[in-house]
Design a protein around this motif. Structure first.
Motif, PDB file in Angstrom:
ATOM      1  N   UNK A  41      -1.136   3.277  -7.474  1.00 28.58           N
ATOM      2  CA  UNK A  41      -1.260   1.870  -7.058  1.00 28.58           C
ATOM      3  C   UNK A  41       0.109   1.180  -7.102  1.00 28.58           C
ATOM      4  N   UNK A  42       0.914   1.552  -8.099  1.00 28.15           N
ATOM      5  CA  UNK A  42       2.286   1.014  -8.161  1.00 28.15           C
ATOM      6  C   UNK A  42       3.065   1.470  -6.925  1.00 28.15           C
ATOM      7  N   UNK A  43       2.899   2.746  -6.552  1.00 25.29           N
ATOM      8  CA  UNK A  43       3.585   3.256  -5.347  1.00 25.29           C
ATOM      9  C   UNK A  43       3.162   2.467  -4.105  1.00 25.29           C
ATOM     10  N   UNK A  44       1.861   2.232  -3.995  1.00 29.16           N
ATOM     11  CA  UNK A  44       1.359   1.486  -2.827  1.00 29.16           C
ATOM     12  C   UNK A  44       2.016   0.103  -2.787  1.00 29.16           C
ATOM     13  N   UNK A  45       2.009  -0.565  -3.940  1.00 27.86           N
ATOM     14  CA  UNK A  45       2.610  -1.909  -3.996  1.00 27.86           C
ATOM     15  C   UNK A  45       4.089  -1.861  -3.611  1.00 27.86           C
ATOM     16  N   UNK A  46       4.801  -0.855  -4.106  1.00 33.70           N
ATOM     17  CA  UNK A  46       6.228  -0.768  -3.777  1.00 33.70           C
ATOM     18  C   UNK A  46       6.458  -0.567  -2.285  1.00 33.70           C
ATOM     19  N   UNK A  47       5.618   0.257  -1.660  1.00 30.57           N
ATOM     20  CA  UNK A  47       5.726   0.412  -0.200  1.00 30.57           C
ATOM     21  C   UNK A  47       5.450  -0.912   0.506  1.00 30.57           C
ATOM     22  N   UNK A  48       4.450  -1.630   0.002  1.00 29.54           N
ATOM     23  CA  UNK A  48       4.086  -2.884   0.685  1.00 29.54           C
ATOM     24  C   UNK A  48       5.175  -3.949   0.537  1.00 29.54           C
ATOM     25  N   UNK A  49       5.843  -3.952  -0.630  1.00 26.11           N
ATOM     26  CA  UNK A  49       6.971  -4.876  -0.787  1.00 26.11           C
ATOM     27  C   UNK A  49       8.030  -4.601   0.278  1.00 26.11           C
ATOM     28  N   UNK A  50       8.215  -3.307   0.569  1.00 20.34           N
ATOM     29  CA  UNK A  50       9.253  -2.925   1.538  1.00 20.34           C
ATOM     30  C   UNK A  50       8.732  -2.926   2.960  1.00 20.34           C
ATOM     31  N   UNK A  51       7.503  -3.395   3.144  1.00 24.41           N
ATOM     32  CA  UNK A  51       6.846  -3.406   4.458  1.00 24.41           C
ATOM     33  C   UNK A  51       6.773  -2.016   5.084  1.00 24.41           C
ATOM     34  N   UNK A 108       0.202  -7.789  -5.641  1.00 20.98           N
ATOM     35  CA  UNK A 108       0.476  -6.563  -6.406  1.00 20.98           C
ATOM     36  C   UNK A 108      -0.493  -6.432  -7.583  1.00 20.98           C
ATOM     37  N   UNK A 109      -0.660  -7.531  -8.318  1.00 20.98           N
ATOM     38  CA  UNK A 109      -1.524  -7.463  -9.502  1.00 20.98           C
ATOM     39  C   UNK A 109      -2.988  -7.225  -9.122  1.00 20.98           C
ATOM     40  N   UNK A 110      -3.392  -7.763  -7.985  1.00 20.16           N
ATOM     41  CA  UNK A 110      -4.762  -7.507  -7.532  1.00 20.16           C
ATOM     42  C   UNK A 110      -4.936  -6.030  -7.213  1.00 20.16           C
ATOM     43  N   UNK A 111      -3.922  -5.415  -6.626  1.00 27.82           N
ATOM     44  CA  UNK A 111      -4.004  -3.980  -6.326  1.00 27.82           C
ATOM     45  C   UNK A 111      -4.027  -3.157  -7.610  1.00 27.82           C
ATOM     46  N   UNK A 112      -3.155  -3.521  -8.572  1.00 26.52           N
ATOM     47  CA  UNK A 112      -3.079  -2.761  -9.824  1.00 26.52           C
ATOM     48  C   UNK A 112      -4.401  -2.792 -10.606  1.00 26.52           C
ATOM     49  N   UNK A 113      -5.207  -3.813 -10.362  1.00 33.55           N
ATOM     50  CA  UNK A 113      -6.477  -3.940 -11.099  1.00 33.55           C
ATOM     51  C   UNK A 113      -7.560  -2.982 -10.589  1.00 33.55           C
ATOM     52  N   UNK A 114      -7.351  -2.390  -9.419  1.00 32.55           N
ATOM     53  CA  UNK A 114      -8.439  -1.623  -8.796  1.00 32.55           C
ATOM     54  C   UNK A 114      -8.777  -0.336  -9.558  1.00 32.55           C
ATOM     55  N   UNK A 115      -7.792   0.253 -10.228  1.00 31.04           N
ATOM     56  CA  UNK A 115      -8.043   1.516 -10.926  1.00 31.04           C
ATOM     57  C   UNK A 115      -9.087   1.373 -12.018  1.00 31.04           C
ATOM     58  N   UNK A 116      -8.937   0.366 -12.854  1.00 35.79           N
ATOM     59  CA  UNK A 116      -9.890   0.151 -13.951  1.00 35.79           C
ATOM     60  C   UNK A 116     -11.240  -0.321 -13.410  1.00 35.79           C
ATOM     61  N   UNK A 117     -11.215  -1.109 -12.342  1.00 35.33           N
ATOM     62  CA  UNK A 117     -12.485  -1.570 -11.761  1.00 35.33           C
ATOM     63  C   UNK A 117     -13.272  -0.366 -11.230  1.00 35.33           C
ATOM     64  N   UNK A 118     -12.561   0.596 -10.635  1.00 34.70           N
ATOM     65  CA  UNK A 118     -13.228   1.790 -10.105  1.00 34.70           C
ATOM     66  C   UNK A 118     -13.765   2.692 -11.224  1.00 34.70           C
ATOM     67  N   UNK A 119     -12.918   3.002 -12.214  1.00 36.57           N
ATOM     68  CA  UNK A 119     -13.361   3.958 -13.248  1.00 36.57           C
ATOM     69  C   UNK A 119     -14.579   3.425 -14.007  1.00 36.57           C
ATOM     70  N   UNK A 120     -14.571   2.127 -14.295  1.00 37.49           N
ATOM     71  CA  UNK A 120     -15.695   1.577 -15.071  1.00 37.49           C
ATOM     72  C   UNK A 120     -16.977   1.510 -14.241  1.00 37.49           C
ATOM     73  N   UNK A 121     -16.843   1.131 -12.960  1.00 41.25           N
ATOM     74  CA  UNK A 121     -18.052   1.036 -12.117  1.00 41.25           C
ATOM     75  C   UNK A 121     -18.653   2.422 -11.912  1.00 41.25           C
ATOM     76  N   UNK A 122     -17.779   3.438 -11.738  1.00 40.71           N
ATOM     77  CA  UNK A 122     -18.291   4.805 -11.556  1.00 40.71           C
ATOM     78  C   UNK A 122     -18.995   5.280 -12.825  1.00 40.71           C
ATOM     79  N   UNK A 123     -18.380   5.002 -13.977  1.00 40.73           N
ATOM     80  CA  UNK A 123     -18.989   5.415 -15.248  1.00 40.73           C
ATOM     81  C   UNK A 123     -20.347   4.727 -15.434  1.00 40.73           C
ATOM     82  N   UNK A 124     -20.401   3.458 -15.109  1.00 39.69           N
ATOM     83  CA  UNK A 124     -21.656   2.737 -15.285  1.00 39.69           C
ATOM     84  C   UNK A 124     -22.754   3.299 -14.364  1.00 39.69           C
ATOM     85  N   UNK A 125     -22.394   3.594 -13.121  1.00 36.76           N
ATOM     86  CA  UNK A 125     -23.362   4.239 -12.212  1.00 36.76           C
ATOM     87  C   UNK A 125     -23.835   5.570 -12.775  1.00 36.76           C
TER      88      UNK A 125
END
Ligand code: ASP
Ligand code: MG
Length: 433
Positions: A41-51, A108-125
């Motif tokens: 996710x950090x890599x994605x954000x860095x690419x997006x900063x550089x367009x 950037x911070x919204x993107x970085x939050x997706x990892x934890x949102x995914x792991x927890x939702x998958x675990x709960x399912x």
């Protein structure tokens, strides 16, 4: 119970975590993102900063494929596979939405939050699919920092406990580590590795009976197992010892996570998902042993020495020096002084040049990069003899740049060049343990 990235790093590992959390005790489970996700996710954000949208899209597609594969491996019913794929799709659609517009720290911070949102939702399912009555506890609804970027403990306590009271029918809550909202209500995080901090803040907020940090090693070791053979897990540490070790290089626990537990006097247990029966390390207020408990090393240290005739018999000199570091928001780790000079260490070179420029007006300045703080931690009560002697004896073949002893009852720190790190750690282990 907090599980780190490797503990939830694959569908198989997630299933093991599920087995560990489903007893009858009421608990909150804090999860990191699956291993590697936050870096991507950090890599994605860095690419997006550089367009660089192609670069971003490539990482996004790779990550999305990986999550879809995990969904296939994790769930056994068509119903939950479908739910899992829909969840992955919605998070990746959200990530992809940022490839179109302006990109700032907020995105950037919204993107970085997706990892934890995914792991927890998958675990709960997964838990629901297995018939367990678990519930997702949204960290973004209670985990919050204040204007200074520090955790807002009263807010966390009130909102978390209200949520738990409103959901008395549930005993198993799954929540995200690392992510939070800031004082403006924006999505933010507690810095890399911050899931341990989340767990400790949550444990303190609910006055938990215990905070458990589950990783893939059996607790804190008495030396760094990457460099030294035959290290042992330490069965008990005091909060102060654990804080020193976590700060000075024991990677297993994030340094910020000790304080909330210490303030709430809540024991912290470090446990191993790969060997759940192993005793691990218990961290508590009790000072159960005397003597040296462990050795750790912190890399990437720069030493700065200031020599000045003006320091002789003068007062206020150190204050002036320290103010320079303060103005560049650069913390000092170690200090040693003589009547005509002072050496300090810093672990961030970000403002080094400016700092050195400002200090030059006080005297001659020498800078040594690539240094390592070797830290000997224990319950080193004052009237005990011989600790320093043993350490010097162990290091007799190694050039030592700085020595700091007496700052607390828990730590003797030595600065050596990074080339000597391995030898220093091994020599100390041989002599002390
Ligand atoms: N996922 C975040 C990171 O990789 C937080 C954590 O794992 O503690 O830094
Ligand atoms: Mg971690």
């Amino acid at each position: 119970m907090k599980f780190g990235g490797t503990s939830v790093g694959s569908a198989e590992r997630m299933k093991e975590v599920a087995r560990l959390i489903v007893d009858k005790e009421r608990k909150i489970v804090v999860l990191s993102a699956m291993a590697g996700t936050t870096n991507s996710l950090v890599d994605i954000a860095n690419y997006l900063y550089k367009k660089n949208h192609d670069g971003a899209n490539e990482v996004i597609s790779r990550l999305e494929r990986l999550y879809n594969n995990e969904v296939e491996a994790l769930f056994s019913t068509a119903e939950y596979k479908e739910k899992g794929h829909a969840l992955v799709l919605s998070h990746f659609d959200y990530i992809k939405s940022f490839t179109k517009d302006v990109f700032t720290v907020f995105e950037e911070k919204s993107i970085l939050a997706q990892g934890e949102l995914l792991s927890t939702a998958l675990m709960n399912f997964y838990l629901n699919e297995q018939g367990y009555n678990s519930m997702l506890l949204p960290a973004l609804d209670f985990m919050r920092t204040n204007k200074n970027g520090e955790p807002d403990s009263p807010f966390i306590k009130e909102n978390l406990n209200t949520f738990l009271d409103e959901n008395k029918g549930y005993d198993l809550f799954i929540t995200q580590g690392y992510i939070c909202r800031n004082a403006f209500g924006e999505i933010d995080n507690l810095q890399r590795g911050g899931s341990d901090y989340s767990a400790s803040l949550i444990g303190a907020a609910i006055s938990a009976s215990e905070i458990q940090i589950w990783t893939d090693i059996d607790g804190m070791h008495n030396n760094d197992p990457r460099y030294v053979e035959n290290t042992r897990s330490i069965s008990h540490l005091s909060f102060d010892e654990a804080a020193e070790l976590a700060y000075f290089g024991a990677k297993i626990l994030h340094p910020t996570s000790v304080l909330p537990a210490k303030l709430g006097n809540i024991p912290v247990r470090l446990l191993n998902t790969l060997d759940p029966k192993a005793k691990g390390t218990l961290i508590s207020a009790e000072e159960s042993h005397a003597g040296i408990a462990a050795v750790a090393a912190k890399d990437g240290i720069t030493a700065i020495r200031i020599k000045s005739g003006r320091m002789l018999l003068a007062y206020g000199f150190l204050r002036q020096i320290f103010e320079i570091f303060e103005s560049y928001k650069t913390p000092i780790d170690m200090i040693t002084t003589s009547e005509v000079g002072v050496s300090v260490t810093i672990d961030s070179d970000k403002h080094l040049e400016d700092i050195v420029d400002s200090i030059r007006k006080f005297g001659t300045v020498e800078v040594d990069r690539d240094q390592v703080i070797v830290c000997v931690v224990g319950h080193l009560v004052r009237d005990n003899k011989g600790y320093a002697n043993k350490i010097f004896e162990a290091l007799k073949e190694i050039p030592v740049r700085m020595i700091s002893y007496g700052g607390s009852d828990h730590n003797i720190s030595l600065l050596v060049a990074s080339d000597h790190k391995k030898d220093a750690l091994r020599a100390l282990s041989a002599k002390l343990f």
